[in-house]
Design a protein around this motif. Sequence first.
Motif, PDB file in Angstrom:
ATOM      1  N   SER A  44       0.802  -1.221   0.000  1.00  0.00           N
ATOM      2  CA  SER A  44       0.000   0.000   0.000  1.00  0.00           C
ATOM      3  C   SER A  44       0.840   1.278   0.000  1.00  0.00           C
ATOM      4  N   SER A  48      -0.304   4.328  -5.730  1.00  0.00           N
ATOM      5  CA  SER A  48      -1.149   5.477  -5.378  1.00  0.00           C
ATOM      6  C   SER A  48      -2.466   5.432  -6.141  1.00  0.00           C
ATOM      7  N   ARG A  50      -6.542   4.013  -6.719  1.00  0.00           N
ATOM      8  CA  ARG A  50      -7.737   3.736  -5.925  1.00  0.00           C
ATOM      9  C   ARG A  50      -7.877   2.245  -5.649  1.00  0.00           C
ATOM     10  N   VAL A  53      -5.947   1.478  -2.666  1.00  0.00           N
ATOM     11  CA  VAL A  53      -6.625   1.888  -1.429  1.00  0.00           C
ATOM     12  C   VAL A  53      -7.640   0.824  -1.007  1.00  0.00           C
ATOM     13  N   GLN A  56      -5.768  -2.051   0.400  1.00  0.00           N
ATOM     14  CA  GLN A  56      -5.154  -1.647   1.675  1.00  0.00           C
ATOM     15  C   GLN A  56      -6.159  -1.754   2.815  1.00  0.00           C
ATOM     16  N   THR A 126       3.594   8.065  -2.329  1.00  0.00           N
ATOM     17  CA  THR A 126       2.910   9.303  -1.965  1.00  0.00           C
ATOM     18  C   THR A 126       3.524   9.812  -0.670  1.00  0.00           C
ATOM     19  N   ASN A 129       1.671  11.315   2.433  1.00  0.00           N
ATOM     20  CA  ASN A 129       1.005  10.471   3.422  1.00  0.00           C
ATOM     21  C   ASN A 129       1.872  10.171   4.635  1.00  0.00           C
ATOM     22  N   PRO A 162      -4.265   6.206   5.117  1.00  0.00           N
ATOM     23  CA  PRO A 162      -3.233   5.493   4.354  1.00  0.00           C
ATOM     24  C   PRO A 162      -2.094   4.903   5.162  1.00  0.00           C
ATOM     25  N   TRP A 409      -7.428  13.118  -8.684  1.00  0.00           N
ATOM     26  CA  TRP A 409      -6.841  12.783  -7.383  1.00  0.00           C
ATOM     27  C   TRP A 409      -7.966  12.581  -6.383  1.00  0.00           C
ATOM     28  N   SER A 411      -7.280  11.855  -3.047  1.00  0.00           N
ATOM     29  CA  SER A 411      -6.780  12.227  -1.714  1.00  0.00           C
ATOM     30  C   SER A 411      -6.699  11.064  -0.735  1.00  0.00           C
ATOM     31  N   PHE A 412      -6.674   9.817  -1.249  1.00  0.00           N
ATOM     32  CA  PHE A 412      -6.688   8.655  -0.365  1.00  0.00           C
ATOM     33  C   PHE A 412      -7.871   8.716   0.598  1.00  0.00           C
ATOM     34  N   SER A 413      -8.915   9.472   0.184  1.00  0.00           N
ATOM     35  CA  SER A 413     -10.133   9.660   0.996  1.00  0.00           C
ATOM     36  C   SER A 413      -9.850  10.362   2.318  1.00  0.00           C
TER      37      SER A 413
END
Length: 505
Positions: A44, A48, A50, A53, A56, A126, A129, A162, A409, A411-413
Motif C-alpha cells: 500500500s 497510489s 484507488r 486503497v 489496503q 505518496t 502520506n 493510508p 486525485w 486524496s486517499f479519501s
Amino acid sequence: MKQSWFKNTIASVALIAASGAAWAEKANDTLRVGFTKELENVDSYFNSSREGVVLQRAIWDGLIYRDPITNEYSGNLATSWEWIDDLTLEFKLREGVTFHNGEAFNADDVVYTVNFVAKEENGVKTQRNVNWMKSAEKIDDYTVRIHLKEAFPAAIEFLSGPVSMYPNEYYAEVGPSGMGLKPVGTGPYKAVSVVPGQHFVLQKNADYHDSPKGKASITNVDIRTIPDVNTQMAELFSGSLDLIWQVPADQAEKLAQMDQFTVSNESTMRVGYLSMDAAGRSGDTPFTDLRVRRAVNHAINREELVAALLKGKSKVVWTPCFPSQFGCVQDTAVQYEYDPEKARALLAEAGYPDGFTTEFYAYRDREYAEAILSYLNAVGIKADFKFLQYSALRELNMTGDVPLAFLTWGSFSINDASAMVSQFFKHGSLDDARDDQVLADLTIADSATDDATRIEHYGKAIARITDQAYWAPMFSYNTNYVSTNEVNYTPTADEVLRFTTMTWN
C-alpha cells in the motif's frame, strides 16, 4: 448511450457463454469483482491508485479508524491515544492481535513501519502520506510514541487512512516487492493469491480482531483486472462477475433499467483537473505564460461536462482540493466562466493568434479527455494525445516531462486539504508551479494548530493557485456501482469498496 455498445455487449455475452464460462453464484461464497486499472504493487505504500486503497483497507489496519458515515474516530490497532505535546502522539495498542502469517502485533511493528516509511530514501510513492512523521519510539510492548517533524494537526486523519501497520520481521525480510507479491496484514481479509496487475484473491480472516471495520461476511473475494469496461459488463451479463464499479454514467443508466442488476451512484472526493507546466519543467512550453493558462480555464465548459458526461452526484469544482476537505476554502478561489472568445483573445495576446500544438496526456476516462480536447481545439489549442497507463503517466509527471495533462486525485479519501493541495504545490516531484508564495502559505497551514490560521493560509494558497491558473479544476467524480441482485452493498462517499460490509441477499 450508443446502441453499438449494447449490441457489442450482447455479442460478447454470446461468445462468453459459448466458451463455457461459469455463471457466478453465491453458493461457493465467492464474490467476483472487476478492477479497471492495473495495480503494479499491492504494497500500500508503493502504489497510489484507488484499487490500491481498496486492497489496503481490506488487508491491513491502521492505528485509528474513521467511520465513513459519521466521520468519528475510534481505535483500531490502537485502543487509545493522546497528544503528549504538539510533536508527540502516544498510543496504547490493542493486545492479542496477530498478523496473517502468525506474527503477534506489538509496538515493534509500529516502530518498524513508521521508521521505514518516514525515510524519504525508502521511496514511498505518496510522500505526503508519511513525510510528516519523524520517527516512532517504543515505550513498552503495547505503548508507542510517534514523533512528528513539525506540528501537523491532520495527523489523526492520516493515521486513520493510508498509514497501515506492517509486521516488522516479515517486512524486514521481504521488503516492498515481497509484500507486493505475498501481502501480510492484520486486516479482515487475507491475500491468498496475487498475480501483479491481473488477479487478486482474498479470503476472510476468521481470526480478525474486534475492529470497528467489522468482520467479513463473504468468505472469498476474487478480483480480476479487466481494463475494458464493455468486457466487464459482458461478464456481468454472463454471470462471470458479481460486482463492477466506476461504470460510465450512460452505461450505468442503461443497466439500471434491467431487473437483474442493482445500480448505485455515490459521490466521491475525487477531483478531475488539468495540470499545466507553469514552471517549464518539460522544456519550452506555452504554459509558462499566465495568459495561456487562463485561456485554458476559460475554454472548458465545466457545467456541460458534468451535465452530459459525469451526471449523478458530480459537481463543478473550482479549487485544487475537494470542497468538503478541511481548509478547502471556496470563497478565495477564482472562477473562470466558459468564454471561448476570451480564451482566443488571451492566446492572441500571448503571441498565439493561431493557437499552438502541445502534448496532452491522460490515463483514464478517454471520453472525458476527448471532450476536453474538443474545447481546447475550439480555441486553437491542438493536441498530440497520449493515453497511458496510470503508473507510466505518474512517473512522467514526477520527472516533469508533461506539459498538459488531464488528471484526477482522490486524496486517499483523507478529508483534509493537505492531502491534495499540499500534495501538489509544495515543490515536490509533482509540483509544476514551483510558487514560493504558495509554498510559504501551505507550510503554515499544514503545521498550524489553530483552525483559523489553517483556514486563512489555505485560503491564501488557493487564491494564488487559482489566480495564477496553475491548474484548471473542473469537476468532482461520482462512482456508479453495478452488481447482480444477489449482492447487498451500500457504497460510501469516500470511493472505497468495503468488502466487509457486503453480504449476499
